[in-house]
Design a protein around this motif. Structure first.
Motif, PDB file in Angstrom:
ATOM      1  N   GLU A  33      31.634  34.705 -81.896  1.00  4.05           N
ATOM      2  CA  GLU A  33      30.176  34.883 -81.913  1.00  4.05           C
ATOM      3  C   GLU A  33      29.741  35.620 -83.184  1.00  4.05           C
ATOM      4  OE1 GLU A  33      27.506  34.143 -80.242  1.00  4.05           O
ATOM      5  OE2 GLU A  33      28.093  33.464 -78.256  1.00  4.05           O
ATOM      6  N   GLY A  34      30.508  36.646 -83.567  1.00  6.79           N
ATOM      7  CA  GLY A  34      30.188  37.414 -84.777  1.00  6.79           C
ATOM      8  C   GLY A  34      30.274  36.555 -86.027  1.00  6.79           C
TER       9      GLY A  34
ATOM     10  N   LEU B 145      27.385  34.264 -86.384  1.00  2.18           N
ATOM     11  CA  LEU B 145      26.226  34.961 -86.952  1.00  2.18           C
ATOM     12  C   LEU B 145      26.357  35.083 -88.471  1.00  2.18           C
ATOM     13  CD1 LEU B 145      23.633  36.677 -86.279  1.00  2.18           C
ATOM     14  CD2 LEU B 145      25.132  38.661 -86.393  1.00  2.18           C
ATOM     15  N   LEU B 146      27.557  35.409 -88.975  1.00  2.00           N
ATOM     16  CA  LEU B 146      27.741  35.520 -90.431  1.00  2.00           C
ATOM     17  C   LEU B 146      27.551  34.149 -91.085  1.00  2.00           C
ATOM     18  CD1 LEU B 146      30.768  37.972 -90.751  1.00  2.00           C
ATOM     19  CD2 LEU B 146      28.326  38.482 -90.760  1.00  2.00           C
TER      20      LEU B 146
ATOM     21  N   LEU C 297      25.541  31.933 -90.040  1.00  2.00           N
ATOM     22  CA  LEU C 297      24.092  31.709 -90.053  1.00  2.00           C
ATOM     23  C   LEU C 297      23.464  32.307 -91.303  1.00  2.00           C
ATOM     24  CD1 LEU C 297      21.533  30.771 -88.456  1.00  2.00           C
ATOM     25  CD2 LEU C 297      21.385  33.107 -87.616  1.00  2.00           C
ATOM     26  N   ALA C 298      23.910  33.518 -91.671  1.00  2.00           N
ATOM     27  CA  ALA C 298      23.347  34.175 -92.855  1.00  2.00           C
ATOM     28  C   ALA C 298      23.639  33.370 -94.111  1.00  2.00           C
ATOM     29  CB  ALA C 298      23.909  35.590 -92.976  1.00  2.00           C
TER      30      ALA C 298
ATOM     31  N   PHE D 202      21.773  29.049 -93.121  1.00  2.00           N
ATOM     32  CA  PHE D 202      20.310  29.060 -93.061  1.00  2.00           C
ATOM     33  C   PHE D 202      19.727  30.132 -93.977  1.00  2.00           C
ATOM     34  CE2 PHE D 202      16.448  30.785 -90.775  1.00  2.00           C
ATOM     35  CZ  PHE D 202      15.573  29.916 -91.407  1.00  2.00           C
TER      36      PHE D 202
ATOM     37  N   VAL E 226      14.279  27.602 -88.329  1.00  2.00           N
ATOM     38  CA  VAL E 226      13.766  28.680 -87.475  1.00  2.00           C
ATOM     39  C   VAL E 226      13.842  28.241 -86.010  1.00  2.00           C
ATOM     40  CG1 VAL E 226      11.646  29.898 -86.781  1.00  2.00           C
ATOM     41  CG2 VAL E 226      12.314  29.836 -89.189  1.00  2.00           C
TER      42      VAL E 226
ATOM     43  N   CYS F  47      17.350  28.393 -84.659  1.00  6.83           N
ATOM     44  CA  CYS F  47      17.750  29.775 -84.319  1.00  6.83           C
ATOM     45  C   CYS F  47      17.122  30.216 -83.000  1.00  6.83           C
ATOM     46  CB  CYS F  47      17.303  30.755 -85.398  1.00  6.83           C
ATOM     47  SG  CYS F  47      18.096  30.489 -86.961  1.00  6.83           S
ATOM     48  N   ILE F  48      15.823  29.899 -82.820  1.00  7.35           N
ATOM     49  CA  ILE F  48      15.133  30.308 -81.585  1.00  7.35           C
ATOM     50  C   ILE F  48      15.809  29.651 -80.382  1.00  7.35           C
ATOM     51  CG2 ILE F  48      12.985  30.130 -80.270  1.00  7.35           C
ATOM     52  CD1 ILE F  48      11.447  30.454 -82.867  1.00  7.35           C
TER      53      ILE F  48
ATOM     54  N   ARG G 202      19.320  31.093 -79.752  1.00 14.27           N
ATOM     55  CA  ARG G 202      19.365  32.458 -79.221  1.00 14.27           C
ATOM     56  C   ARG G 202      18.906  32.505 -77.765  1.00 14.27           C
ATOM     57  NH1 ARG G 202      21.055  35.913 -77.544  1.00 14.27           N
ATOM     58  NH2 ARG G 202      21.274  38.117 -78.087  1.00 14.27           N
ATOM     59  N   LEU G 203      18.074  31.521 -77.359  1.00 18.56           N
ATOM     60  CA  LEU G 203      17.567  31.544 -75.984  1.00 18.56           C
ATOM     61  C   LEU G 203      18.544  30.933 -74.978  1.00 18.56           C
ATOM     62  CD1 LEU G 203      13.759  30.805 -76.482  1.00 18.56           C
ATOM     63  CD2 LEU G 203      14.867  32.987 -76.011  1.00 18.56           C
TER      64      LEU G 203
ATOM     65  N   TYR H  35      19.757  33.019 -72.053  1.00 18.24           N
ATOM     66  CA  TYR H  35      18.751  33.555 -71.113  1.00 18.24           C
ATOM     67  C   TYR H  35      18.317  32.528 -70.082  1.00 18.24           C
ATOM     68  CZ  TYR H  35      18.522  37.513 -74.210  1.00 18.24           C
ATOM     69  OH  TYR H  35      18.855  38.610 -74.940  1.00 18.24           O
ATOM     70  N   TYR H  36      18.728  31.286 -70.254  1.00 13.76           N
ATOM     71  CA  TYR H  36      18.281  30.237 -69.320  1.00 13.76           C
ATOM     72  C   TYR H  36      19.473  29.442 -68.790  1.00 13.76           C
ATOM     73  CZ  TYR H  36      13.706  31.544 -70.977  1.00 13.76           C
ATOM     74  OH  TYR H  36      12.581  32.256 -71.265  1.00 13.76           O
TER      75      TYR H  36
ATOM     76  N   LEU I  44      15.065  37.634 -80.812  1.00  7.96           N
ATOM     77  CA  LEU I  44      14.787  36.652 -81.873  1.00  7.96           C
ATOM     78  C   LEU I  44      14.463  37.354 -83.191  1.00  7.96           C
ATOM     79  CD1 LEU I  44      12.667  34.005 -79.926  1.00  7.96           C
ATOM     80  CD2 LEU I  44      15.051  33.837 -80.656  1.00  7.96           C
TER      81      LEU I  44
ATOM     82  N   PHE J  27      16.455  37.052 -86.801  1.00  3.08           N
ATOM     83  CA  PHE J  27      15.808  36.651 -88.057  1.00  3.08           C
ATOM     84  C   PHE J  27      15.873  37.775 -89.082  1.00  3.08           C
ATOM     85  CE2 PHE J  27      13.524  33.507 -85.328  1.00  3.08           C
ATOM     86  CZ  PHE J  27      14.122  32.405 -85.914  1.00  3.08           C
TER      87      PHE J  27
ATOM     88  N   THR K  99      19.397  37.969 -90.412  1.00  2.00           N
ATOM     89  CA  THR K  99      19.700  36.841 -91.302  1.00  2.00           C
ATOM     90  C   THR K  99      19.146  37.112 -92.703  1.00  2.00           C
ATOM     91  OG1 THR K  99      19.563  35.361 -89.418  1.00  2.00           O
ATOM     92  CG2 THR K  99      19.481  34.337 -91.574  1.00  2.00           C
TER      93      THR K  99
ATOM     94  N   ILE L 163      29.538  41.555 -87.083  1.00  2.00           N
ATOM     95  CA  ILE L 163      30.534  41.279 -86.043  1.00  2.00           C
ATOM     96  C   ILE L 163      30.466  42.325 -84.930  1.00  2.00           C
ATOM     97  CG2 ILE L 163      33.030  41.198 -85.600  1.00  2.00           C
ATOM     98  CD1 ILE L 163      33.323  39.621 -88.144  1.00  2.00           C
TER      99      ILE L 163
ATOM    100  N   ARG M 235      27.231  41.800 -82.849  1.00  2.00           N
ATOM    101  CA  ARG M 235      27.288  40.660 -81.933  1.00  2.00           C
ATOM    102  C   ARG M 235      28.216  40.976 -80.756  1.00  2.00           C
ATOM    103  NH1 ARG M 235      25.337  38.237 -79.287  1.00  2.00           N
ATOM    104  NH2 ARG M 235      24.974  36.033 -78.982  1.00  2.00           N
TER     105      ARG M 235
END
Lengths: 165, 158
Positions: A30-31, A34-35, A37-38, A41, A150, A153-154, A157-158, A161-162, B33, B37, B40, B150, B153
């Motif tokens: 997961e980490g 995220l990296l 993503l940076a 995007f 964008v 990402c939204i 990230r959601l 939660y669902y 969210l 952002f 990022t 890391i 997260r």
């Protein structure tokens, strides 16, 4: 075999189970996601801002695009590889999740937009993008890219939660 | 009781803490969210400047020029990350306080943001920065940011 059965089989595979149950693998992947993503995007965002005329206007678009291309690709390799690993671990939950499909659709749209932009650039020749006024078509593609990512990402990230139980 | 736990108790009991905990769950989703952002933007702007300091990209663009363009984006991202982070912390201060990774991540974040803030300032200084110094600070900054990402997260999974 239905899609859900197939996803359940993937999730129950040895590798899927290992990623899901390992106390280190899942958070680490997961980490890294995220990296990635940076680098993907995040850097695409700067190229989009440049094409839209909001960043580094004195640097030609082709110059920035060419310089960042390799790093953007590294970011995408990282984010797709870790994304695939996360899918293996949670496939059945993901195929039942509406946000996952929204994310996949937005991602396909963003990739199609990028491809159309590259093809238009190729067709019009190398000077097309570096005119004093960036062509409106390229600017539209940049804004589309920005908002589609964008959205990716939204939606991504959601997902947690669902979850359907 | 640990000082951090006393602190977590105190902020949970403030009016803001109560308001955030009783708010619609969508407030927390929204904060998550903004957190992504913001982060990022922080990571990407630091990455681009640091790649330039390594001499790996845009060799013909002066680092001062790049830092001038990226620093406002970095700061915007940092403000968004910190504000949304405070919201998330207030939503479950005691849970975060008890998390093994949370305070480590916060310490790493302070270090990374401090190093990066110094780097933005120094790069925009007209006095030239030696290539070796630029590279070592850029390496330190990249390692710190990667560990912030890391560790951050991991909070949700440990």
């Amino acid at each position: 075999m239905s899609l859900l059965d197939l996803a359940q089989t993937i999730q129950d595979s040895a590798v899927g189970t290992f990623i899901r149950e390992s106390p280190f693998a899942y958070p680490l992947i997961e980490g890294l996601h995220l990296l990635g993503l940076a680098a993907s995007f995040g850097l695409v965002f700067f190229i989009d801002l440049r094409i839209a005329g909001l960043l580094l206007r004195d640097v030609p678009v082709s110059r920035l695009h060419g310089a960042l291309r390799r790093w953007v690709l590294v970011g995408f390799v990282l984010i797709f590889a870790t994304g695939a690993a996360l899918f293996l671990a949670e496939a059945a939950m993901l195929v039942a999740n509406a946000w996952f499909w929204a994310k996949a659709a937005l991602m396909l749209a963003a990739l199609a937009n990028a491809l159309a932009f590259e093809l238009a650039w190729k067709k019009h020749g190398s000077g097309w993008i570096d005119q004093p006024e960036v062509p409106p078509r390229a600017r539209r593609a940049a804004w589309a890219s920005l908002w589609l990512w964008v959205g990716v990402c939204i939606a991504g990230r959601l997902i947690p939660y669902y979850i359907q139980r | 009781m640990k000082p951090t736990t006393l602190f977590a108790h105190a902020v949970q009991d403030t009016a803001l803490g109560h308001a955030i905990r009783s708010a619609d769950p969508r407030v927390i989703e929204g904060a998550q969210l903004f957190h992504v952002f913001g982060l990022t933007l922080v990571l990407a702007s630091a990455l681009l400047l640091n790649l330039r300091l390594f001499g790996r990209v845009l060799g013909d663009v002066a680092p001062q020029r790049l830092a001038g363009a990226l620093a406002p984006l970095w700061l915007t991202g940092l403000v968004a990350t910190v504000l949304s982070g405070i919201t998330l912390f207030l939503s479950a201060a005691l849970v975060y306080d008890a998390n093994k990774v949370f305070w480590t991540k916060l310490l790493l974040l302070l270090l990374a943001a401090g190093v990066q803030a110094l780097l933005w300032r120094r790069v925009r200084d007209p006095r030239p920065l030696s290539a070796a110094a630029a590279r070592s600070v850029a390496t330190l900054s990249l390692l710190l940011w990667a560990s912030v990402g890391i560790a951050g997260r991991a909070i949700g999974f440990i």
